[in-house]
Scaffold this active site. Structure first.
Site, PDB file in Angstrom:
ATOM      1  N   MET A  21       3.178   7.842  22.531  1.00 52.59           N
ATOM      2  CA  MET A  21       2.672   6.472  22.511  1.00 52.59           C
ATOM      3  C   MET A  21       3.074   5.708  23.759  1.00 52.59           C
ATOM      4  O   MET A  21       2.284   4.933  24.305  1.00 52.59           O
ATOM      5  CB  MET A  21       3.166   5.746  21.258  1.00 52.59           C
ATOM      6  CG  MET A  21       2.508   6.194  19.977  1.00 52.59           C
ATOM      7  SD  MET A  21       0.707   5.952  19.962  1.00 52.59           S
ATOM      8  CE  MET A  21       0.587   4.161  19.934  1.00 52.59           C
ATOM      9  N   ASP A  40      13.091   5.897  29.703  1.00 48.29           N
ATOM     10  CA  ASP A  40      13.517   6.812  28.653  1.00 48.29           C
ATOM     11  C   ASP A  40      14.890   7.358  29.044  1.00 48.29           C
ATOM     12  O   ASP A  40      15.204   7.462  30.233  1.00 48.29           O
ATOM     13  CB  ASP A  40      12.523   7.970  28.486  1.00 48.29           C
ATOM     14  CG  ASP A  40      12.573   8.586  27.083  1.00 48.29           C
ATOM     15  OD1 ASP A  40      11.597   8.441  26.341  1.00 48.29           O
ATOM     16  OD2 ASP A  40      13.605   9.202  26.746  1.00 48.29           O
ATOM     17  N   GLU A  89      10.243   6.354  15.161  1.00 51.10           N
ATOM     18  CA  GLU A  89      10.111   5.450  14.011  1.00 51.10           C
ATOM     19  C   GLU A  89      11.273   5.657  13.040  1.00 51.10           C
ATOM     20  O   GLU A  89      11.095   6.071  11.887  1.00 51.10           O
ATOM     21  CB  GLU A  89       8.756   5.696  13.330  1.00 51.10           C
ATOM     22  CG  GLU A  89       8.415   4.740  12.211  1.00 51.10           C
ATOM     23  CD  GLU A  89       8.020   3.349  12.678  1.00 51.10           C
ATOM     24  OE1 GLU A  89       7.542   2.569  11.846  1.00 51.10           O
ATOM     25  OE2 GLU A  89       8.187   3.029  13.881  1.00 51.10           O
ATOM     26  N   SER A 118       5.336   1.167  13.261  1.00 58.04           N
ATOM     27  CA  SER A 118       4.111   1.273  12.469  1.00 58.04           C
ATOM     28  C   SER A 118       4.322   0.944  11.001  1.00 58.04           C
ATOM     29  O   SER A 118       3.358   0.650  10.291  1.00 58.04           O
ATOM     30  CB  SER A 118       3.524   2.691  12.593  1.00 58.04           C
ATOM     31  OG  SER A 118       4.469   3.658  12.164  1.00 58.04           O
ATOM     32  N   HIS A 141       1.816  -3.411  17.500  1.00 59.28           N
ATOM     33  CA  HIS A 141       1.511  -2.068  17.028  1.00 59.28           C
ATOM     34  C   HIS A 141       0.174  -1.565  17.561  1.00 59.28           C
ATOM     35  O   HIS A 141      -0.885  -2.073  17.201  1.00 59.28           O
ATOM     36  CB  HIS A 141       1.511  -2.061  15.493  1.00 59.28           C
ATOM     37  CG  HIS A 141       1.172  -0.753  14.891  1.00 59.28           C
ATOM     38  ND1 HIS A 141       0.461  -0.638  13.711  1.00 59.28           N
ATOM     39  CD2 HIS A 141       1.415   0.521  15.298  1.00 59.28           C
ATOM     40  CE1 HIS A 141       0.305   0.635  13.417  1.00 59.28           C
ATOM     41  NE2 HIS A 141       0.860   1.354  14.369  1.00 59.28           N
TER      42      HIS A 141
END
Length: 367
Positions: A21, A40, A89, A118, A141
């Site tokens: 994503m 990252d 998530e 999400s 989102h």
């Protein structure tokens, strides 16, 4: 490609997380000529990030301008007006990141922090932020695949300021996305409505209905993707985790699938691993359509033939319609028109779900 965190204009956004994503969201910005910093803390992930962003832009017939992309591995360098978090998530992982950010002396209190969560509520995530930070925190989102979905869901928590919502709305428009502002709650709007579409497909298949028949019925109805293809695209591990969150919130109507759990335990996670409900034989699993996975076929001995294609569609769509009504009742959206816009622009729904009231009790008759 630039590699110094400080080399990008501080008014340009930073994206935390260079996974599937994160790189897709970065590409959405670059496509509109907006420079972006991509952070990252996993070197192997960052090593291929620029290549994956370029590949995403190629799929959109857009040239890759490497000067607009900054790759960053130093969290102290994340000093931007807008920060978009796209990491895994998992509640604890996100909370840990937020604590690290707010303890960073380079991260000022006027930053707008947006999360691509999400399913996890903004209220729970905000617990990791000092009160002064919570006002500028909201959900932002995106929907996979980002390049094909024109909507972004903006979720306001109880402490989210109107300024944060406005900033999120304007930023969505700046990258050619349509903002949908919804209330806070597990799954928010779109994933809460998507879940019964996916869940009922699994129930039907586990009861003996052929998977490809379910896919074809959904496509014939007009959905852009069948439920199993959607799960493969999202990632079966992500779907499983989202299901757990929704099951905990709504145990009376959100079932857990043993088949989905089995696939995840086998590391068959969909397109990203080359195998899920379908197979993706190309060297690059992001290229081409999937082909049926023979392991997912139902044997002739257990094949269910007592259900018509229309009844399959009724089972899938009726459950979505019922969840739309519950979202209105729960205050997630003010009226059904918001759901109409969201489902068409976020999930490729063919037309208004308000037209499907005749399906509302179908799933109760077909299980």
């Amino acid at each position: 490609m630039q590699n110094l965190c400080q080399s990008v204009d501080k008014n340009s956004p930073a994206i935390i997380g260079a996974g599937m994503m994160g790189t897709a969201i970065a590409a959405a910005h670059l496509r509109c000529g907006i420079p972006v910093l991509l952070y990252d803390n996993f070197p192997n992930t960052l090593e291929t990030a620029a290549e994956r962003v370029e590949k995403e832009l190629q799929l959109q017939n857009t040239a890759f301008d490497s000067a607009l992309l900054t790759i960053c591995s130093d969290i102290d360098g994340i000093s931007r007006r807008i920060v978009i978090e796209t990491i895994t998530e998992k509640l604890n992982a996100k909370k840990k990141l937020y604590r690290n950010l707010t303890e960073n002396k380079h991260f000022s209190e006027d930053v707008f922090l947006f999360t691509n969560t999400s399913t996890i509520t903004i209220a729970r995530l905000a617990e990791a932020l000092p009160p002064v930070w919570q006002r500028n925190f909201c959900g932002f989102h995106f929907f996979h695949p980002v390049r094909a979905n024109s909507a972004v869901e903006i979720i306001a928590g109880k402490s989210t300021s109107s300024a944060a919502v406005d900033a999120a709305r304007q930023h969505a428009l700046s990258i050619d996305k349509q903002p949908i502002v919804v209330g806070d709650g597990p799954g928010f709007l779109v994933n809460r409505i998507l879940n019964p579409y996916l869940s009922n497909a699994l129930v039907l298949h586990e009861s003996g209905v052929d998977m490809q028949r379910i896919e074809n019925a959904a496509l014939e109805f007009g959905m852009r993707m069948g439920p199993f293809r959607i799960m493969d695209e999202i990632g079966l591990d992500v779907v499983l985790h989202a299901g757990w969150v929704l099951h905990k919130a709504f145990p009376e109507r959100v079932a857990q699938s043993p088949l989905l759990l089995e696939l995840v335990n086998c590391k068959h996670l969909g397109r990203k691993t080359g195998r899920g409900f379908m197979l993706y034989p190309n060297k690059n699993p992001w290229d081409g359509d999937g082909i049926p996975n023979p392991e997912m076929s139902v044997s002739n001995r257990s094949l269910r033939t007592d259900i018509s294609d229309d009844e399959i569609v009724e089972c899938l769509i009726g459950s979505m319609y019922e969840e739309v009504k519950r979202c209105v009742e729960d205050g997630i959206i003010a009226d059904l028109s918001v759901a109409d816009f969201a489902l068409v622009n976020a999930l490729g729904f063919p037309r208004s779900p308000m037209q499907f009231s005749r399906y509302s009790d179908a799933q109760n008759q077909l299980r």
